[in-house]
Design a protein around this motif. Structure first.
Motif, PDB file in Angstrom:
ATOM      1  N   GLU A 273       5.913 -14.635   4.982  1.00  0.00           N
ATOM      2  CA  GLU A 273       4.521 -14.212   4.870  1.00  0.00           C
ATOM      3  C   GLU A 273       3.639 -15.454   4.790  1.00  0.00           C
ATOM      4  OE1 GLU A 273       4.290 -11.641   1.492  1.00  0.00           O
ATOM      5  OE2 GLU A 273       5.259  -9.963   2.518  1.00  0.00           O
TER       6      GLU A 273
ATOM      7  N   TYR B 181       4.182 -11.085  -8.683  1.00  0.00           N
ATOM      8  CA  TYR B 181       3.076 -10.358  -8.055  1.00  0.00           C
ATOM      9  C   TYR B 181       3.078 -10.552  -6.539  1.00  0.00           C
ATOM     10  CZ  TYR B 181      -1.595  -9.433  -6.285  1.00  0.00           C
ATOM     11  OH  TYR B 181      -2.640  -8.984  -5.536  1.00  0.00           O
ATOM     12  N   GLY B 182       2.706  -9.509  -5.814  1.00  0.00           N
ATOM     13  CA  GLY B 182       2.500  -9.592  -4.367  1.00  0.00           C
ATOM     14  C   GLY B 182       1.442  -8.586  -3.961  1.00  0.00           C
TER      15      GLY B 182
ATOM     16  N   LEU C 280       0.803  -7.250  -0.925  1.00  0.00           N
ATOM     17  CA  LEU C 280       0.977  -6.557   0.362  1.00  0.00           C
ATOM     18  C   LEU C 280       1.875  -5.336   0.293  1.00  0.00           C
ATOM     19  CD1 LEU C 280       1.303  -9.667   2.716  1.00  0.00           C
ATOM     20  CD2 LEU C 280      -0.743  -8.375   2.091  1.00  0.00           C
ATOM     21  N   GLY C 281       2.138  -4.837  -0.904  1.00  0.00           N
ATOM     22  CA  GLY C 281       3.005  -3.671  -1.024  1.00  0.00           C
ATOM     23  C   GLY C 281       2.416  -2.406  -0.441  1.00  0.00           C
ATOM     24  N   VAL C 282       1.112  -2.305  -0.441  1.00  0.00           N
ATOM     25  CA  VAL C 282       0.407  -1.147   0.131  1.00  0.00           C
ATOM     26  C   VAL C 282      -0.638  -1.661   1.106  1.00  0.00           C
ATOM     27  CG1 VAL C 282      -1.027   0.868  -0.341  1.00  0.00           C
ATOM     28  CG2 VAL C 282       0.754   0.208  -1.978  1.00  0.00           C
ATOM     29  N   LYS C 283      -0.556  -1.217   2.353  1.00  0.00           N
ATOM     30  CA  LYS C 283      -1.525  -1.605   3.371  1.00  0.00           C
ATOM     31  C   LYS C 283      -2.176  -0.347   3.942  1.00  0.00           C
ATOM     32  CE  LYS C 283       1.132  -5.667   4.873  1.00  0.00           C
ATOM     33  NZ  LYS C 283       1.866  -6.293   6.016  1.00  0.00           N
TER      34      LYS C 283
ATOM     35  N   LEU D 211      -6.199  -3.145   0.846  1.00  0.00           N
ATOM     36  CA  LEU D 211      -5.048  -3.736   0.155  1.00  0.00           C
ATOM     37  C   LEU D 211      -5.233  -3.507  -1.345  1.00  0.00           C
ATOM     38  CD1 LEU D 211      -4.809  -7.126   2.114  1.00  0.00           C
ATOM     39  CD2 LEU D 211      -3.255  -5.174   2.342  1.00  0.00           C
TER      40      LEU D 211
ATOM     41  N   GLN E  63      -3.406  -3.292  -3.870  1.00  0.00           N
ATOM     42  CA  GLN E  63      -2.657  -4.064  -4.856  1.00  0.00           C
ATOM     43  C   GLN E  63      -3.223  -5.466  -5.062  1.00  0.00           C
ATOM     44  OE1 GLN E  63       1.591  -3.752  -4.004  1.00  0.00           O
ATOM     45  NE2 GLN E  63       1.656  -1.803  -5.087  1.00  0.00           N
TER      46      GLN E  63
ATOM     47  N   HIS F 158      -1.582  -3.644  -9.702  1.00  0.00           N
ATOM     48  CA  HIS F 158      -0.180  -3.924  -9.396  1.00  0.00           C
ATOM     49  C   HIS F 158       0.602  -3.829 -10.704  1.00  0.00           C
ATOM     50  CE1 HIS F 158       3.360  -6.436  -8.335  1.00  0.00           C
ATOM     51  NE2 HIS F 158       3.129  -6.029  -7.103  1.00  0.00           N
TER      52      HIS F 158
ATOM     53  N   THR G  76       2.553  -5.753 -12.124  1.00  0.00           N
ATOM     54  CA  THR G  76       2.625  -6.998 -12.888  1.00  0.00           C
ATOM     55  C   THR G  76       1.287  -7.394 -13.527  1.00  0.00           C
ATOM     56  OG1 THR G  76       2.104  -8.364 -10.949  1.00  0.00           O
ATOM     57  CG2 THR G  76       4.429  -7.880 -11.360  1.00  0.00           C
TER      58      THR G  76
END
Length: 271
Positions: free
Chosen positions: A105, A166-167, A169-172, A216, A218, A222, A224
């Motif tokens: 990514e 943490y990230g 891009l889990g939900v787009k 986006l 998250q 999120h 975290t």
């Protein structure tokens, strides 16, 4: 603008040693349009975002959306100063390649542009140009009056570092209508800065926050993240012309206002 203190440009030797000499990068409205998976869904290209190159008058927190990771890569490549005598676009591509080697990514090129291009820059991204990886056009200003105005009306309120694990891009939810609004918020942001219109600047930050939440979610919510980032932003946006987060998952609240919020600090633009 009477009554607004000018941010100090003096840096002590100790602070200079701790903060280093390479610039930082502050992103304003339009962020994420530098990623091809977003710009390719923009029905009205090019889409714009705004970055500001900052003098290191303080050491900004890591994992807070100030391009500190990119700055570390730049130091490994070039030492403590940006190379002289080279075109900014060339430096951006070299730095981009070094940071994103073998990454699944990749970080967007706005991180590199914000470090390399001096002043305040509008970056225009079009998925049909360079695959959307690099700006199709860069429009910058280091006009002293505009720079001094932006330094007075942009305030950073520290909140939290982006948490481990943490990230964003889990939900787009890549709705073209919202991506068009995100892209337009960057252009509106730059226009507001050049016009020195704090209300329009604030609204561009609010619009960017709305677009982030839509496409986006998250970025703000999120498992975290323990802080109510959306609630915090709403509170600042209610009391001041506008607000957004400096980065995904935390960082600083970036507030546009003629009145400094309590506990905030100002920035110094590198020109």
């Amino acid at each position: 603008m009477a009554g607004l203190a000018e941010p100090s440009r003096a840096v002590s030797a100790g602070v200079a040693q701790a903060a280093g000499t390479l610039p930082y990068r502050l992103q304003l409205a339009g962020g994420w349009i530098d990623q091809p998976f977003v710009s390719s869904c923009n029905p009205e290209p090019p889409g714009s975002m705004v970055v500001v190159s900052l003098r290191p008058v303080v050491r900004y927190m890591d994992r807070c959306g100030m391009a500190t990771g990119t700055r570390v890569v730049a130091q490994a490549l070039w030492g403590d100063t940006l190379p002289a005598g080279r075109a900014p676009a060339s430096l951006v591509r070299e730095l981009y390649a070094a940071e994103n080697a073998n990454r699944v990514e990749p970080s967007g090129s706005q991180d590199m542009c914000g470090l390399v291009y001096p002043g305040i820059s509008r970056l225009d991204y079009d998925a049909k140009v360079d695959g959307g990886w690099f700006p199709a056009q860069v429009t910058s200003t280091s006009d002293p009056e505009v720079v001094a105005w932006l330094e007075r009306v942009i305030h950073l309120v520290p909140v939290m570092q982006r948490p481990p694990g943490y990230g964003p891009l889990g939900v787009k939810r890549l709705d073209p209508a919202w991506i068009a609004r995100l892209a337009a918020s960057g252009r509106a942001c730059f226009d507001a800065i050049v016009a020195m219109d704090v209300d329009a600047l604030g609204e561009s930050l609010n619009e960017c926050s709305r677009a982030w939440d839509a496409i986006l979610p998250q970025v703000f919510v999120h498992p975290t993240i323990s802080v109510d980032l959306k609630g915090l932003l709403a509170a600042y946006a209610a009391d001041y012309p506008g607000a957004m987060m400096s980065g995904c998952g935390g960082g600083y609240v970036v507030v546009a206002s003629e009145t400094p919020p309590p506990g905030s600090s100002q920035v110094v633009v590198r020109t």
